[in-house]
Design a protein around this motif. Sequence first.
Motif, PDB file in Angstrom:
ATOM      1  N   LEU A 107       1.505   3.630   1.989  1.00 30.94           N
ATOM      2  CA  LEU A 107       0.498   3.118   1.432  1.00 30.94           C
ATOM      3  C   LEU A 107      -0.313   4.249   0.640  1.00 30.94           C
ATOM      4  O   LEU A 107      -0.567   5.488   1.083  1.00 30.94           O
ATOM      5  CB  LEU A 107      -0.431   2.307   2.365  1.00 30.94           C
ATOM      6  CG  LEU A 107      -1.536   1.533   1.911  1.00 30.94           C
ATOM      7  CD1 LEU A 107      -1.221   0.413   1.309  1.00 30.94           C
ATOM      8  CD2 LEU A 107      -2.324   1.158   3.363  1.00 30.94           C
ATOM      9  N   GLY A 110      -4.207   1.643  -1.297  1.00 27.60           N
ATOM     10  CA  GLY A 110      -4.101   0.249  -1.234  1.00 27.60           C
ATOM     11  C   GLY A 110      -2.993  -0.679  -1.459  1.00 27.60           C
ATOM     12  O   GLY A 110      -2.777  -1.616  -1.520  1.00 27.60           O
ATOM     13  N   ARG A 111      -2.177   0.153  -2.061  1.00 26.73           N
ATOM     14  CA  ARG A 111      -0.805  -0.166  -2.836  1.00 26.73           C
ATOM     15  C   ARG A 111       0.359   0.337  -2.013  1.00 26.73           C
ATOM     16  O   ARG A 111       0.507   1.479  -1.909  1.00 26.73           O
ATOM     17  CB  ARG A 111      -0.631   0.144  -4.478  1.00 26.73           C
ATOM     18  CG  ARG A 111       0.315  -0.608  -5.081  1.00 26.73           C
ATOM     19  CD  ARG A 111      -0.050  -0.548  -6.487  1.00 26.73           C
ATOM     20  NE  ARG A 111       0.875  -1.281  -7.444  1.00 26.73           N
ATOM     21  CZ  ARG A 111       1.694  -0.788  -8.241  1.00 26.73           C
ATOM     22  NH1 ARG A 111       1.833   0.506  -8.405  1.00 26.73           N
ATOM     23  NH2 ARG A 111       2.605  -1.350  -8.779  1.00 26.73           N
ATOM     24  N   ASN A 130       1.049  -6.536  -2.719  1.00 28.69           N
ATOM     25  CA  ASN A 130       0.421  -5.780  -3.582  1.00 28.69           C
ATOM     26  C   ASN A 130      -0.546  -6.586  -4.520  1.00 28.69           C
ATOM     27  O   ASN A 130      -1.526  -6.150  -4.747  1.00 28.69           O
ATOM     28  CB  ASN A 130       0.939  -4.573  -4.475  1.00 28.69           C
ATOM     29  CG  ASN A 130       1.636  -3.495  -3.344  1.00 28.69           C
ATOM     30  OD1 ASN A 130       1.160  -3.473  -2.425  1.00 28.69           O
ATOM     31  ND2 ASN A 130       2.877  -3.083  -3.889  1.00 28.69           N
ATOM     32  N   ARG A 133      -4.242  -7.638  -3.382  1.00 23.07           N
ATOM     33  CA  ARG A 133      -5.251  -6.643  -3.259  1.00 23.07           C
ATOM     34  C   ARG A 133      -6.676  -7.204  -3.814  1.00 23.07           C
ATOM     35  O   ARG A 133      -7.921  -6.580  -3.270  1.00 23.07           O
ATOM     36  CB  ARG A 133      -5.036  -5.218  -3.814  1.00 23.07           C
ATOM     37  CG  ARG A 133      -3.757  -4.695  -2.989  1.00 23.07           C
ATOM     38  CD  ARG A 133      -3.321  -3.069  -3.632  1.00 23.07           C
ATOM     39  NE  ARG A 133      -3.079  -3.426  -5.114  1.00 23.07           N
ATOM     40  CZ  ARG A 133      -3.323  -2.572  -5.957  1.00 23.07           C
ATOM     41  NH1 ARG A 133      -3.989  -1.418  -5.690  1.00 23.07           N
ATOM     42  NH2 ARG A 133      -2.956  -2.736  -7.388  1.00 23.07           N
ATOM     43  N   SER A 134      -6.864  -7.699  -4.817  1.00 23.91           N
ATOM     44  CA  SER A 134      -7.967  -8.147  -5.476  1.00 23.91           C
ATOM     45  C   SER A 134      -8.474  -9.401  -5.049  1.00 23.91           C
ATOM     46  O   SER A 134      -9.243 -10.189  -5.786  1.00 23.91           O
ATOM     47  CB  SER A 134      -7.920  -8.153  -7.175  1.00 23.91           C
ATOM     48  OG  SER A 134      -6.843  -9.076  -7.543  1.00 23.91           O
ATOM     49  N   THR A 156      -1.765 -15.922   3.263  1.00 26.12           N
ATOM     50  CA  THR A 156      -1.255 -14.495   2.734  1.00 26.12           C
ATOM     51  C   THR A 156       0.050 -14.304   3.225  1.00 26.12           C
ATOM     52  O   THR A 156       0.865 -13.925   2.395  1.00 26.12           O
ATOM     53  CB  THR A 156      -2.300 -13.431   3.373  1.00 26.12           C
ATOM     54  OG1 THR A 156      -3.376 -13.471   2.945  1.00 26.12           O
ATOM     55  CG2 THR A 156      -1.682 -11.899   3.159  1.00 26.12           C
ATOM     56  N   ARG A 221      -5.004  -7.761   2.796  1.00 28.14           N
ATOM     57  CA  ARG A 221      -4.768  -6.531   2.455  1.00 28.14           C
ATOM     58  C   ARG A 221      -3.947  -5.688   3.588  1.00 28.14           C
ATOM     59  O   ARG A 221      -3.619  -6.298   4.478  1.00 28.14           O
ATOM     60  CB  ARG A 221      -6.309  -5.765   2.410  1.00 28.14           C
ATOM     61  CG  ARG A 221      -7.489  -6.168   1.954  1.00 28.14           C
ATOM     62  CD  ARG A 221      -7.135  -5.739   0.354  1.00 28.14           C
ATOM     63  NE  ARG A 221      -8.380  -6.029  -0.498  1.00 28.14           N
ATOM     64  CZ  ARG A 221      -8.613  -7.413  -0.756  1.00 28.14           C
ATOM     65  NH1 ARG A 221      -7.846  -8.175  -0.629  1.00 28.14           N
ATOM     66  NH2 ARG A 221      -9.859  -7.437  -1.549  1.00 28.14           N
ATOM     67  N   TRP A 222      -3.411  -4.644   2.959  1.00 29.62           N
ATOM     68  CA  TRP A 222      -2.516  -3.646   4.113  1.00 29.62           C
ATOM     69  C   TRP A 222      -3.634  -3.005   4.705  1.00 29.62           C
ATOM     70  O   TRP A 222      -4.583  -2.404   4.205  1.00 29.62           O
ATOM     71  CB  TRP A 222      -1.799  -2.590   3.052  1.00 29.62           C
ATOM     72  CG  TRP A 222      -0.723  -3.408   2.151  1.00 29.62           C
ATOM     73  CD1 TRP A 222      -0.677  -3.408   0.776  1.00 29.62           C
ATOM     74  CD2 TRP A 222       0.489  -3.777   2.850  1.00 29.62           C
ATOM     75  NE1 TRP A 222       0.618  -3.958   0.463  1.00 29.62           N
ATOM     76  CE2 TRP A 222       1.497  -4.217   1.562  1.00 29.62           C
ATOM     77  CE3 TRP A 222       1.173  -4.135   4.067  1.00 29.62           C
ATOM     78  CZ2 TRP A 222       2.568  -4.854   1.801  1.00 29.62           C
ATOM     79  CZ3 TRP A 222       2.379  -4.708   3.918  1.00 29.62           C
ATOM     80  CH2 TRP A 222       3.049  -4.999   2.978  1.00 29.62           C
TER      81      TRP A 222
END
Length: 240
Positions: A107, A110-111, A130, A133-134, A156, A221-222
Amino acid sequence: MCALAASTGWNALSSTRWKCGFAAYYSRLQRFLCHRLEDKTIHQNFCNFFLFNCRLSSYKTAPEEFIDSASRQILLGIAVLALIVPPASADLFPDSGPVVSGKTAHLRFGRAAAPKHAPLAVKRAIWAANQLRSKPYRYGGGHKSFDDRGYDCSGTVSYVLAAAGLISSPISSTEFRGYGERGPGKWITIYARDGHTFAVIAGLRLDTTPFDHYTGKWAPRWQTVYRPPRGFDARHPIGL
């Protein structure tokens, strides 16, 4: 084709109109299919095959036989359409993304980067995650359609499994308790209970809650904080 009908003695006006209308329909379908084919070789071969069969039907059959042939052509067109035209949802999911050596996803900002030697389904799941994330958290998000403005927990997980080609429609948290096979997987593990679901993919947790005393923002999110699986059923996709 209309001139052909007159020259061959097909005197029934309704038959001629039907055949002309059918030819126009086939012309539109053929143009649509050829437009959707990206591979030039397949494009040309399919168009040539399609036009040849249409000509063969129109030149060598009587009116009654033409109807039977037309039915076969319709079925053929539908079958080819289903095989070569990708579903609209396929455009949602990426088929490429960052990779990293080893067997664990990494990671950065955030990606996530997918392990280079992971199965393609695992890589696609990571690359799809990925894209979220937004996206904000939204209760019920991602359940009516994979393409949504926000996602909840099971929406998700459904999204990334769909990107991996492992499900065809969204699944709820309760349904995930019976998904795939029991126990942790080698690459993908889904933890589900009534009311919440999260996944661990190649060592990274994908969740809508941060689990650090719930002080962080709820969103798909991750996550880097370990979440104990106590109270959850562990499931994994078959083979992964």
